[in-house]
Scaffold this motif. Structure first.
Motif, PDB file in Angstrom:
ATOM      1  N   LEU A  42      -0.856  53.787 -26.226  1.00  0.00           N
ATOM      2  CA  LEU A  42      -2.016  53.723 -27.113  1.00  0.00           C
ATOM      3  C   LEU A  42      -2.328  52.292 -27.549  1.00  0.00           C
ATOM      4  CD1 LEU A  42      -1.208  56.807 -29.367  1.00  0.00           C
ATOM      5  CD2 LEU A  42      -3.124  56.623 -27.774  1.00  0.00           C
ATOM      6  N   LEU A  43      -1.302  51.461 -27.593  1.00  0.00           N
ATOM      7  CA  LEU A  43      -1.493  50.091 -28.071  1.00  0.00           C
ATOM      8  C   LEU A  43      -1.636  49.070 -26.953  1.00  0.00           C
ATOM      9  CD1 LEU A  43       1.157  49.960 -30.967  1.00  0.00           C
ATOM     10  CD2 LEU A  43      -1.239  50.653 -31.090  1.00  0.00           C
ATOM     11  N   ARG A  44      -1.712  49.532 -25.709  1.00  0.00           N
ATOM     12  CA  ARG A  44      -1.666  48.596 -24.585  1.00  0.00           C
ATOM     13  C   ARG A  44      -2.847  47.637 -24.564  1.00  0.00           C
ATOM     14  NH1 ARG A  44      -3.370  53.495 -22.692  1.00  0.00           N
ATOM     15  NH2 ARG A  44      -5.213  53.548 -21.315  1.00  0.00           N
ATOM     16  N   ARG A  45      -3.984  48.016 -25.170  1.00  0.00           N
ATOM     17  CA  ARG A  45      -5.164  47.143 -25.172  1.00  0.00           C
ATOM     18  C   ARG A  45      -5.398  46.486 -26.530  1.00  0.00           C
ATOM     19  NH1 ARG A  45      -9.643  50.750 -21.781  1.00  0.00           N
ATOM     20  NH2 ARG A  45      -8.453  50.871 -19.820  1.00  0.00           N
ATOM     21  N   TRP A  46      -4.489  46.679 -27.435  1.00  0.00           N
ATOM     22  CA  TRP A  46      -4.652  46.084 -28.765  1.00  0.00           C
ATOM     23  C   TRP A  46      -4.389  44.579 -28.725  1.00  0.00           C
ATOM     24  CZ3 TRP A  46      -3.267  48.761 -33.919  1.00  0.00           C
ATOM     25  CH2 TRP A  46      -3.866  50.022 -33.984  1.00  0.00           C
ATOM     26  N   HIS A  47      -5.094  43.850 -29.584  1.00  0.00           N
ATOM     27  CA  HIS A  47      -4.852  42.418 -29.736  1.00  0.00           C
ATOM     28  C   HIS A  47      -3.532  42.215 -30.489  1.00  0.00           C
ATOM     29  CE1 HIS A  47      -5.398  38.243 -31.086  1.00  0.00           C
ATOM     30  NE2 HIS A  47      -6.304  38.135 -30.119  1.00  0.00           N
ATOM     31  N   PRO A  48      -2.730  41.204 -30.110  1.00  0.00           N
ATOM     32  CA  PRO A  48      -1.445  40.981 -30.802  1.00  0.00           C
ATOM     33  C   PRO A  48      -1.586  40.860 -32.312  1.00  0.00           C
ATOM     34  CG  PRO A  48      -1.545  39.650 -28.817  1.00  0.00           C
ATOM     35  CD  PRO A  48      -2.892  40.290 -28.962  1.00  0.00           C
ATOM     36  N   ARG A  49      -2.679  40.264 -32.769  1.00  0.00           N
ATOM     37  CA  ARG A  49      -2.878  40.127 -34.217  1.00  0.00           C
ATOM     38  C   ARG A  49      -2.985  41.492 -34.895  1.00  0.00           C
ATOM     39  NH1 ARG A  49      -8.199  37.359 -37.071  1.00  0.00           N
ATOM     40  NH2 ARG A  49      -7.912  38.304 -39.118  1.00  0.00           N
ATOM     41  N   ASP A  50      -3.643  42.442 -34.226  1.00  0.00           N
ATOM     42  CA  ASP A  50      -3.777  43.783 -34.800  1.00  0.00           C
ATOM     43  C   ASP A  50      -2.430  44.505 -34.819  1.00  0.00           C
ATOM     44  OD1 ASP A  50      -6.489  43.339 -35.109  1.00  0.00           O
ATOM     45  OD2 ASP A  50      -6.981  44.170 -33.147  1.00  0.00           O
ATOM     46  N   ILE A  51      -1.610  44.274 -33.791  1.00  0.00           N
ATOM     47  CA  ILE A  51      -0.278  44.888 -33.765  1.00  0.00           C
ATOM     48  C   ILE A  51       0.581  44.317 -34.898  1.00  0.00           C
ATOM     49  CG2 ILE A  51       1.820  45.213 -32.400  1.00  0.00           C
ATOM     50  CD1 ILE A  51       0.136  45.153 -29.900  1.00  0.00           C
ATOM     51  N   VAL A  52       0.434  43.021 -35.157  1.00  0.00           N
ATOM     52  CA  VAL A  52       1.160  42.404 -36.270  1.00  0.00           C
ATOM     53  C   VAL A  52       0.799  43.087 -37.582  1.00  0.00           C
ATOM     54  CG1 VAL A  52       1.357  40.316 -37.668  1.00  0.00           C
ATOM     55  CG2 VAL A  52       1.478  40.155 -35.182  1.00  0.00           C
ATOM     56  N   GLU A  53      -0.491  43.289 -37.818  1.00  0.00           N
ATOM     57  CA  GLU A  53      -0.932  43.933 -39.057  1.00  0.00           C
ATOM     58  C   GLU A  53      -0.430  45.379 -39.131  1.00  0.00           C
ATOM     59  OE1 GLU A  53      -2.437  42.604 -41.675  1.00  0.00           O
ATOM     60  OE2 GLU A  53      -2.185  40.699 -40.628  1.00  0.00           O
ATOM     61  N   LEU A  54      -0.389  46.058 -37.998  1.00  0.00           N
ATOM     62  CA  LEU A  54       0.132  47.426 -37.967  1.00  0.00           C
ATOM     63  C   LEU A  54       1.611  47.440 -38.338  1.00  0.00           C
ATOM     64  CD1 LEU A  54       0.051  50.461 -37.270  1.00  0.00           C
ATOM     65  CD2 LEU A  54       0.422  49.805 -34.868  1.00  0.00           C
ATOM     66  N   LEU A  55       2.392  46.522 -37.767  1.00  0.00           N
ATOM     67  CA  LEU A  55       3.817  46.453 -38.051  1.00  0.00           C
ATOM     68  C   LEU A  55       4.084  46.227 -39.538  1.00  0.00           C
ATOM     69  CD1 LEU A  55       5.015  44.270 -35.027  1.00  0.00           C
ATOM     70  CD2 LEU A  55       5.601  46.659 -35.431  1.00  0.00           C
ATOM     71  N   VAL A  56       3.283  45.367 -40.137  1.00  0.00           N
ATOM     72  CA  VAL A  56       3.467  45.044 -41.555  1.00  0.00           C
ATOM     73  C   VAL A  56       3.240  46.272 -42.430  1.00  0.00           C
ATOM     74  CG1 VAL A  56       2.527  43.699 -43.473  1.00  0.00           C
ATOM     75  CG2 VAL A  56       2.917  42.608 -41.265  1.00  0.00           C
ATOM     76  N   GLN A  57       2.332  47.167 -42.012  1.00  0.00           N
ATOM     77  CA  GLN A  57       1.983  48.322 -42.831  1.00  0.00           C
ATOM     78  C   GLN A  57       2.885  49.536 -42.576  1.00  0.00           C
ATOM     79  OE1 GLN A  57      -2.250  49.144 -43.271  1.00  0.00           O
ATOM     80  NE2 GLN A  57      -2.754  47.119 -42.458  1.00  0.00           N
ATOM     81  N   LEU A  58       3.674  49.493 -41.512  1.00  0.00           N
ATOM     82  CA  LEU A  58       4.603  50.589 -41.232  1.00  0.00           C
ATOM     83  C   LEU A  58       5.891  50.412 -42.035  1.00  0.00           C
ATOM     84  CD1 LEU A  58       4.294  50.860 -37.342  1.00  0.00           C
ATOM     85  CD2 LEU A  58       3.641  52.637 -38.981  1.00  0.00           C
ATOM     86  N   PRO A  59       6.609  51.501 -42.339  1.00  0.00           N
ATOM     87  CA  PRO A  59       7.955  51.359 -42.914  1.00  0.00           C
ATOM     88  C   PRO A  59       8.830  50.535 -41.971  1.00  0.00           C
ATOM     89  CG  PRO A  59       7.200  53.628 -43.071  1.00  0.00           C
ATOM     90  CD  PRO A  59       6.200  52.918 -42.223  1.00  0.00           C
ATOM     91  N   LEU A  60       9.750  49.755 -42.523  1.00  0.00           N
ATOM     92  CA  LEU A  60      10.523  48.812 -41.717  1.00  0.00           C
ATOM     93  C   LEU A  60      11.247  49.496 -40.570  1.00  0.00           C
ATOM     94  CD1 LEU A  60      11.617  46.005 -41.202  1.00  0.00           C
ATOM     95  CD2 LEU A  60      13.414  46.444 -42.896  1.00  0.00           C
ATOM     96  N   LYS A  61      11.830  50.654 -40.795  1.00  0.00           N
ATOM     97  CA  LYS A  61      12.582  51.351 -39.749  1.00  0.00           C
ATOM     98  C   LYS A  61      11.683  51.678 -38.563  1.00  0.00           C
ATOM     99  CE  LYS A  61      15.640  55.341 -39.057  1.00  0.00           C
ATOM    100  NZ  LYS A  61      16.279  56.505 -39.711  1.00  0.00           N
TER     101      LYS A  61
END
Length: 471
Positions: free
Chosen positions: A47-66
């Motif tokens: 699902l994330l294969r076409r996402w921009h790295p910056r958007d993945i960074v923002e997603l990671l920040v908003q997810l629980p750390l685990k």
């Protein structure tokens, strides 16, 4: 996959400013979080294969750390390398905590040496020892790791264009084109001699305005500003701001060109130093992290709290030594919070201005006499104004609340408040300059130390004045 985990092939993500948590993205964050919880990492990766790295960074920040760690470790090395370059040091270290050595080797081999060094520094020493010999750029990374983290060598990049003075403009342009894919922002082309010593530089406009056959030696600029590799990053920022530089070259002790510091890196240094000073102003360790474990919280904060406790104990002891005076005139106890608060506020105000001036390079130790005189005058006026107001309140309210000798009490309170304000401001203005002169972070002067120190002096001055005038 459970029916509740079925989500569309394309997830909607609205890009905002870094750190924004937009309402439009919450469904996506929740959906990906559910998939990761149920082990559907392959589905998430697709699902994330076409996402921009910056958007993945923002997603990671908003997810629980685990779950963020699980998602990051499932990314292929190439995309993961682009993502890790956009993370801050603390969060990056948390994501890499469970990574295997093989995974780390693939990841760091996909990074530029400068980015790899920043990430490797956050790893435990035993992991570094096992990892480094297997990296493709082992030699370059090992050399970069010899520089202190907060030095010019520690924040420089080796992505730059360097040419000899006997080249023509046409040759330089071809060299710039050859490196275009590696260097995102190019503000200058550096000119070096046969021993790689920096001799000058060219701006891009120089290449555009001169004939292609002109030699570099004839048109290069020699008014360059360079910094040594061992220079502290705060001093580098001051030099670039003073000379209005977008980037600055880094040289060794012999003037040989080692790298350059970009505008992006300079901005990061400003943010990091501001964050460090904010921690010190708040009375906590500069190494404090938002996601640190309980033991880390205790280790980084307890010493500062104990320092404050020592100061409070001394203040309490001073108050206790005047217990007979307080027993004779209990009204004196009501003025203790006033003088302590005034001292703390006046001291922090003066110290904050001093620290800001040191950070921007607008004041220095030689500035001490003039600055001290200005602070004395300003603090004297402020202290007298506050003292007069407090004395007036005591005189007006005294007859109504049964204060004995209200005129003497008003004189005591007014003079004590003026003296406390004056002394606290002088200390707040001078201590940061003295600490900076001896190589100690001037932000150490604020927070607990200024506050507790001024509390002690405020209580002492107040009771000395009360003993001499009121009692």
């Amino acid at each position: 996959m459970n029916e509740q985990n079925v989500i569309p092939d394309e997830l909607r993500w609205v890009r905002g400013r870094p750190g924004d948590r937009l309402d439009e993205n919450r469904p996506t964050v929740k959906a990906i979080g559910r998939l990761l919880k149920h082990g559907e990492t392959d589905t998430v990766r697709k699902l994330l294969r076409r996402w921009h790295p910056r958007d993945i960074v923002e997603l990671l920040v908003q997810l629980p750390l685990k779950r963020a760690r699980k998602l990051f470790l499932s990314l292929p090395p190439g995309p993961a390398a682009k993502v890790i370059a956009g993370l801050n040091d603390d969060f990056r270290a948390a994501l890499l905590e469970d990574a295997t050595i093989d995974r780390l080797i693939k990841l760091f081999d996909s990074l530029d040496p400068e980015d790899a060094v920043d990430a490797i520094d956050e790893l435990p020493e035993e992991v570094q020892a096992r990892l480094l010999p297997h990296l493709r750029d082992f030699g370059t990374i090992s050399e970069l790791m010899t520089y202190k983290e907060d030095s010019a060598g520690g924040i420089m990049t080796r992505k730059f264009v360097v040419v000899p003075p006997d080249w023509t403009v046409d040759q330089v342009i071809n060299e710039v084109r050859r490196h275009a894919n590696r260097i995102k922002k190019l503000s200058a082309v550096y000119v070096v001699d046969a021993d790689r010593r920096l001799t000058g530089y060219l701006k891009l406009r120089d290449l555009l305005l001169h004939p292609s056959e002109r030699q570099v030696a004839d048109i290069m600029r020699t008014d360059y500003v360079a910094v040594r590799s061992d220079m502290d990053q705060e001093e580098v920022v001051r030099i670039t701001e003073r000379n209005d530089l977008a980037s600055v070259p880094v040289v060794d002790a012999d003037g040989r060109l080692l790298g350059r510091i970009t505008s992006d890196e300079l901005q990061r240094v400003v943010r990091d130093e501001a964050e460090e000073d904010l921690h010190l102003l708040s009375g906590i360790s500069p190494d404090t992290r938002p996601d640190e474990p309980v033991l880390g919280i205790v280790r980084n904060r307890l010493p500062w709290l104990l320092a404050g406790l020592v100061g409070a104990t001394v203040s309490g002891s001073i108050v206790g030594s005047f217990q007979q005076e307080i027993a004779a005139a209990a009204i004196l106890a009501s003025f203790i919070p006033m003088v302590m608060s005034m001292a703390g506020n006046a001291g922090i105000q003066a110290a904050t201005v001093a620290i800001q001036g040191l950070a921007t390079g607008t004041i220095w130790l030689g500035d001490l006499p003039w600055r001290l005189g200005r602070e004395v005058l300003g603090a004297l006026i402020n202290g007298l104004a506050a003292g007069i107001i407090l004395a007036a309140v005591v005189l007006i309210a005294g007859p109504y609340i049964g204060i004995q000798e209200p005129a003497l009490l008003a004189l005591t309170a007014g003079l004590a408040l003026a003296g406390v304000t004056l002394l606290a401001a002088v200390l707040g203005a001078t201590i940061p300059l003295l600490l900076n002169h001896f190589g100690i972070d001037p932000a150490m002067a604020t927070g607990i130390f200024i506050t507790t120190g001024n509390d002690i002096l405020a209580v002492l001055i107040f009771f000395v004045a009360a003993t001499a005038i009121y009692l």
